[in-house]
Scaffold this motif. Structure first.
Motif, PDB file in Angstrom:
ATOM      1  N   LEU A 266       0.859  -1.179   0.000  1.00  0.00           N
ATOM      2  CA  LEU A 266       0.000   0.000   0.000  1.00  0.00           C
ATOM      3  C   LEU A 266       0.897   1.231   0.000  1.00  0.00           C
ATOM      4  N   ILE A 267       0.620   2.171  -0.898  1.00  0.00           N
ATOM      5  CA  ILE A 267       1.405   3.399  -1.008  1.00  0.00           C
ATOM      6  C   ILE A 267       0.503   4.579  -0.681  1.00  0.00           C
ATOM      7  N   ILE A 268       0.943   5.423   0.262  1.00  0.00           N
ATOM      8  CA  ILE A 268       0.207   6.618   0.674  1.00  0.00           C
ATOM      9  C   ILE A 268       1.123   7.820   0.477  1.00  0.00           C
ATOM     10  N   LYS A 269       0.577   8.878  -0.119  1.00  0.00           N
ATOM     11  CA  LYS A 269       1.343  10.091  -0.365  1.00  0.00           C
ATOM     12  C   LYS A 269       0.633  11.284   0.254  1.00  0.00           C
ATOM     13  N   VAL A 270       1.430  12.155   0.935  1.00  0.00           N
ATOM     14  CA  VAL A 270       0.930  13.417   1.469  1.00  0.00           C
ATOM     15  C   VAL A 270       1.704  14.529   0.774  1.00  0.00           C
TER      16      VAL A 270
ATOM     17  N   MET B  68      10.062   4.760   3.303  1.00  0.00           N
ATOM     18  CA  MET B  68       9.584   6.138   3.399  1.00  0.00           C
ATOM     19  C   MET B  68      10.564   7.018   2.641  1.00  0.00           C
ATOM     20  N   TRP B  69      10.077   7.830   1.733  1.00  0.00           N
ATOM     21  CA  TRP B  69      10.967   8.708   0.979  1.00  0.00           C
ATOM     22  C   TRP B  69      10.303  10.068   0.761  1.00  0.00           C
ATOM     23  N   ILE B  70      11.122  11.077   0.489  1.00  0.00           N
ATOM     24  CA  ILE B  70      10.667  12.463   0.385  1.00  0.00           C
ATOM     25  C   ILE B  70      11.132  13.029  -0.953  1.00  0.00           C
TER      26      ILE B  70
ATOM     27  N   CYS C 190       6.503  16.168  -1.319  1.00  0.00           N
ATOM     28  CA  CYS C 190       5.669  14.954  -1.285  1.00  0.00           C
ATOM     29  C   CYS C 190       6.378  13.933  -0.409  1.00  0.00           C
ATOM     30  N   VAL C 191       5.680  13.466   0.652  1.00  0.00           N
ATOM     31  CA  VAL C 191       6.189  12.424   1.535  1.00  0.00           C
ATOM     32  C   VAL C 191       5.421  11.144   1.225  1.00  0.00           C
ATOM     33  N   SER C 192       6.132  10.086   0.839  1.00  0.00           N
ATOM     34  CA  SER C 192       5.513   8.821   0.456  1.00  0.00           C
ATOM     35  C   SER C 192       5.930   7.734   1.425  1.00  0.00           C
ATOM     36  N   ILE C 193       4.971   6.870   1.763  1.00  0.00           N
ATOM     37  CA  ILE C 193       5.270   5.696   2.589  1.00  0.00           C
ATOM     38  C   ILE C 193       4.720   4.463   1.897  1.00  0.00           C
ATOM     39  N   LYS C 194       5.439   3.370   2.050  1.00  0.00           N
ATOM     40  CA  LYS C 194       5.002   2.085   1.505  1.00  0.00           C
ATOM     41  C   LYS C 194       5.018   1.057   2.625  1.00  0.00           C
ATOM     42  N   ILE C 195       3.872   0.377   2.830  1.00  0.00           N
ATOM     43  CA  ILE C 195       3.770  -0.645   3.865  1.00  0.00           C
ATOM     44  C   ILE C 195       3.126  -1.879   3.260  1.00  0.00           C
TER      45      ILE C 195
END
Length: 586
Positions: free
Chosen positions: A501-505, A561-563, A572-577
Motif C-alpha cells: 500500500l502506497i500513501i502520499k501526502v 519512506m521517501w521524500i 511529497c512524503v511517500s510511505i510504503k507498507i
C-alpha cells in the motif's frame, strides 16, 4: 581416622597429579630436544655463518662500488673528460700533473687501489709511480684488453684475479682488475683500468677466524682467500648439497654456507669445522639442562608444601557442604582469606543470610512498586472526566447557536481521545483519513493563512490497515514548514500494488532545494530513534522520524519512506507498507 585418610588421599592425589603433569611432558620434551639438538645446532651455526657472509658481502659490495665510483668520477669529470678526448693537450705537463693529482685524490682513502687511464692516442695517467720494467701502455697487450672494445657505454668488464703487473710497487703477487671504456656516441676515446690487491679483499675475512672464507668464481677458482688462483676442488659438491649444511672433506666434518653475490657470478663460501661450531652451543645446552633440573627440584618442594597448606581449607569446605546437604543451614566454615578459597568460605557462611536479605528486599520492592502505581493513578485525571467536560462545553455552545465552534470542540474531543489511547494498533485507512480530516479542520482555525485539502483514495485501499496516527505528523510537518509562508493545498493519495500500500501526502508550498532535502533524509536515517525518544507526548511532538521509526518496528525492511521536493513547487512524503485487509484488524 577416616577423615585423616581422606585428607591424606586428597593431598597425595594433588601432589602426584602435579608431578605427573610436570615430569611427563618435561621428559618427552627433553627426549625430543635431545633428538633434535644436533639439527638445531647445525642450523644455528649455519645461520651464524650466513649472517657473517652477508656482512662480508655488504662490505665487498661497498668496496667494488667504490672502485666503480672512481671510474664514474673520472668519466663524468667536466675537466678531465675533454682533456682525454683531445690530443691537443698531449704536451702540456701542467695538465698531466693535474690529472694525476685528481686520480690520487679519488683513491687516497682506498688501500691497495691502483688506477690507470689510457687514451686511444697512447697517453696514460696513473695514481702510482712508474718503474723501469713497466709502462701502462703494456696493458694494451694483455689478452683481455681487446674485449674492452666490445663493451657498451658504462658497461664494466671484470678481468678478475690475475698476476700483478705492479711488482715494483706492490708486494701482493695477485690483483683483481675491473675495466671500462670511455666513449662518445661515435668512438672510444679512453680506457680505465682499476685494480685492487687480493690481500685488500682478503682482509675483509680476517675478523672471522673460526671460519675459512673464500671468494670463488663460477668456475670454482679462488678469487680471494687461501691459495688464490687455485681451483677449490669441492665447489661443485657444495652446490649439489645445498639442503644439507654439513659436508665431509678429508674425513672431517664442516658446516658450509654459500652466499652468491649480486654481480659477476662470484660466490662467498664459508667452511667451519663442525666440532668448533657445536662446542659452545653444547656447553650452553647442558648448562641450561642442569639449571632446569635444579629449578624443578625446588618447584617440587614448594609444591608439596603449598598443596598441604591449601588442602586444609578445601577439606573444611567439603565438610560444611556435607552438613548443608543434610539440612543443617546454621553451620559455618569460618574459612577466611583473600584468595578464591577464602571467598568461597565467606560465600558459604553468608549464603543463608543472603537468601533472607533477598526475600526481604523482594517484599520491600513489591510494596514500593504498589505505592508508586497507586500514586501514579491518583495523579492522573480521568479521561472520561475530560471528555464529559468537553461535551458539556460543546452542548452549551451549540445551544447558543455557535455550531461551528461546537463542531471544533467535538473534533478536538475525538483527537484527544486518540492521543490518550496511544497504542500501536492498526486501523482502516478510511478511519485514519477521518482523524486526518478532523485535525486539518482544527488547524484551519489556528493557521494565519487559509488552506484547502484534497483526498484522493483508491477504492480498494479504504479498508487496508495502517498504523494508527500515521498521517497526522506528516500533515503537521507540511503545515508548519511547507505552507508557513502562505495558503496552499494539502493532498492525500493512496494506491494499491500487488502486496503493498502506497500513501502520499503532498503540499504545494515552498519546497526544498537538493542540499536541504539530502540533509533531511540523512537526519531521518540517523536520528529517528532519538527524535522518537524526544517526543513530549503531544500530537505535535511526534514528527517524521517517529513515523518512520514506528513503521520500521512494525514492518521491518518491508516498509519504506521517501521524500521528494522542489523549491517553489512543494513537497511529497511517500510511505510504503505491506497491504493488509480489514479482516485482519484486531
Amino acid at each position: 581416622m577416616k577423615q585423616k585418610m581422606t585428607k591424606s588421599s586428597l593431598r597425595h592425589q594433588l601432589i602426584w597429579t602435579s608431578l605427573v603433569c610436570l615430569i611427563v611432558p618435561l621428559a618427552i620434551a627433553l627426549a625430543i630436544g635431545n633428538y633434535n639438538t644436533n639439527n638445531l645446532i647445525r642450523e644455528q651455526a649455519a645461520n651464524n655463518a650466513s649472517e657473517s657472509l652477508k656482512l662480508i658481502e655488504s662490505q665487498l659490495t661497498n668496496t667494488v662500488r667504490g672502485l666503480y665510483s672512481v671510474a664514474n668520477s673520472i668519466e663524468f669529470d667536466a675537466w678531465i673528460t675533454p682533456y682525454l678526448k683531445s690530443p691537443a693537450y698531449s704536451n702540456k705537463q701542467t695538465s698531466v700533473a693535474q690529472v694525476t693529482e685528481k686520480l690520487y685524490n679519488l683513491t687516497h682513502d682506498k688501500t691497495g687501489v691502483y688506477v690507470t687511464v689510457l687514451t686511444t692516442d697512447k697517453r696514460f695517467f696513473t695514481n702510482y709511480l712508474l718503474y723501469d720494467r713497466f709502462t701502462p701502455l703494456m696493458l694494451f697487450e694483455e689478452p683481455w684488453f681487446d674485449r674492452l672494445n666490445q663493451l657498451s657505454a658504462y658497461e664494466n668488464y671484470v678481468v678478475g684475479l690475475h698476476p700483478s703487473y705492479l711488482e715494483g710497487i706492490s708486494r701482493d703477487p695477485n690483483i683483481i682488475t675491473f675495466a671500462r671504456t670511455f666513449r662518445t656516441t661515435q668512438r672510444i676515446f679512453a680506457y680505465s683500468v682499476i685494480s685492487i690487491t687480493e690481500t685488500s679483499i682478503r682482509s675483509l675475512f680476517e675478523n672471522y677466524e673460526e671460519q675459512q672464507i673464500m671468494l670463488v668464481d663460477r668456475d670454482g677458482t679462488v678469487v680471494s682467500g687461501e691459495n688464490p688462483g687455485s681451483k677449490f676442488p669441492h665447489f661443485e659438491k657444495l652446490k649439489e648439497r645445498r639442503a644439507d649444511p654439513v659436508i665431509t672433506i678429508d674425513e672431517k666434518k664442516y658446516i658450509y654456507v654459500m652466499e652468491p653475490l649480486r654481480y659477476y657470478d662470484w660466490t662467498l663460501v664459508s667452511l667451519m669445522p663442525y666440532d668448533k661450531a657445536t662446542k659452545g652451543v653444547n656447553r650452553i645446552y647442558f648448562a641450561n639442562f642442569f639449571w632446569q633440573i635444579g629449578f624443578i627440584l625446588v618447584f617440587v618442594i614448594l609444591l608439596i608444601g603449598l598443596v598441604r597448606r591449601f588442602t586444609g581449607p578445601v577439606i573444611r569446605l567439603g565438610e560444611v557442604a556435607s552438613s548443608i546437604e543434610s539440612g543443617n543451614l546454621s553451620v559455618r566454615s569460618d574459612v577466611r582469606g583473600s584468595n578464591e578459597i577464602g571467598k568461597l568460605g565467606r560465600s558459604f557462611d553468608h549464603m543463608l543470610d543472603r537468601i533472607e536479605e533477598m526475600v526481604e528486599q523482594i517484599k520491600r520492592e513489591q510494596t514500593q512498586a504498589r505505592k508508586a502505581e497507586l500514586s501514579m493513578l491518583q495523579a492522573q485525571i480521568s479521561p472520561h472526566f475530560l471528555f464529559n467536560i468537553l461535551n458539556s462545553i460543546r452542548m452549551r455552545i451549540q445551544l447558543k447557536g455557535d455550531r461551528e465552534n461546537a463542531d471544533l470542540i467535538s473534533t478536538l474531543s475525538g483527537l484527544l481521545r486518540m492521543t490518550i489511547q496511544r497504542q500501536d494498533k492498526m486501523v482502516m485507512l478510511r478511519e485514519e483519513i477521518t482523524i486526518a480530516i478532523g485535525y486539518m479542520d482544527l488547524m484551519k482555525s489556528v493557521m494565519r493563512e487559509p488552506f484547502q485539502y484534497r483526498i484522493d483514495l483508491a477504492e480498494e485501499t479504504e479498508e487496508a490497515l495502517v498504523p494508527r496516527f500515521t498521517l497526522q505528523p506528516i500533515i503537521e510537518n507540511a503545515l508548519n514548514h511547507g505552507l508557513r509562508k502562505g495558503s496552499g493545498v494539502i493532498g492525500i493519495e493512496s494506491a494499491a500494488k500487488v502486496d503493498s500500500l502506497i500513501i502520499k501526502v503532498k503540499d504545494n508550498g515552498i519546497g526544498m532545494d537538493e542540499e536541504a532535502l539530502r540533509e533531511l533524509t540523512d537526519k531521518l536515517d540517523r536520528g529517528r530513534l532519538e527524535a522518537a525518544r524526544a517526543a513530549s507526548g503531544g500530537m505535535s511532538g511526534i514528527g517524521l522520524a517517529n513515523v518512520y521509526d514506528r513503521l520500521i518496528m512494525l514492518f521491518g525492511p518491508r516498509c519504506a519512506m521517501w521524500i521528494e521536493s522542489e523549491p517553489g513547487k512543494g513537497t511529497c512524503v511517500s510511505i510504503k507498507i505491506p497491504r493488509m485487509g480489514g479482516q485482519q484488524l484486531d
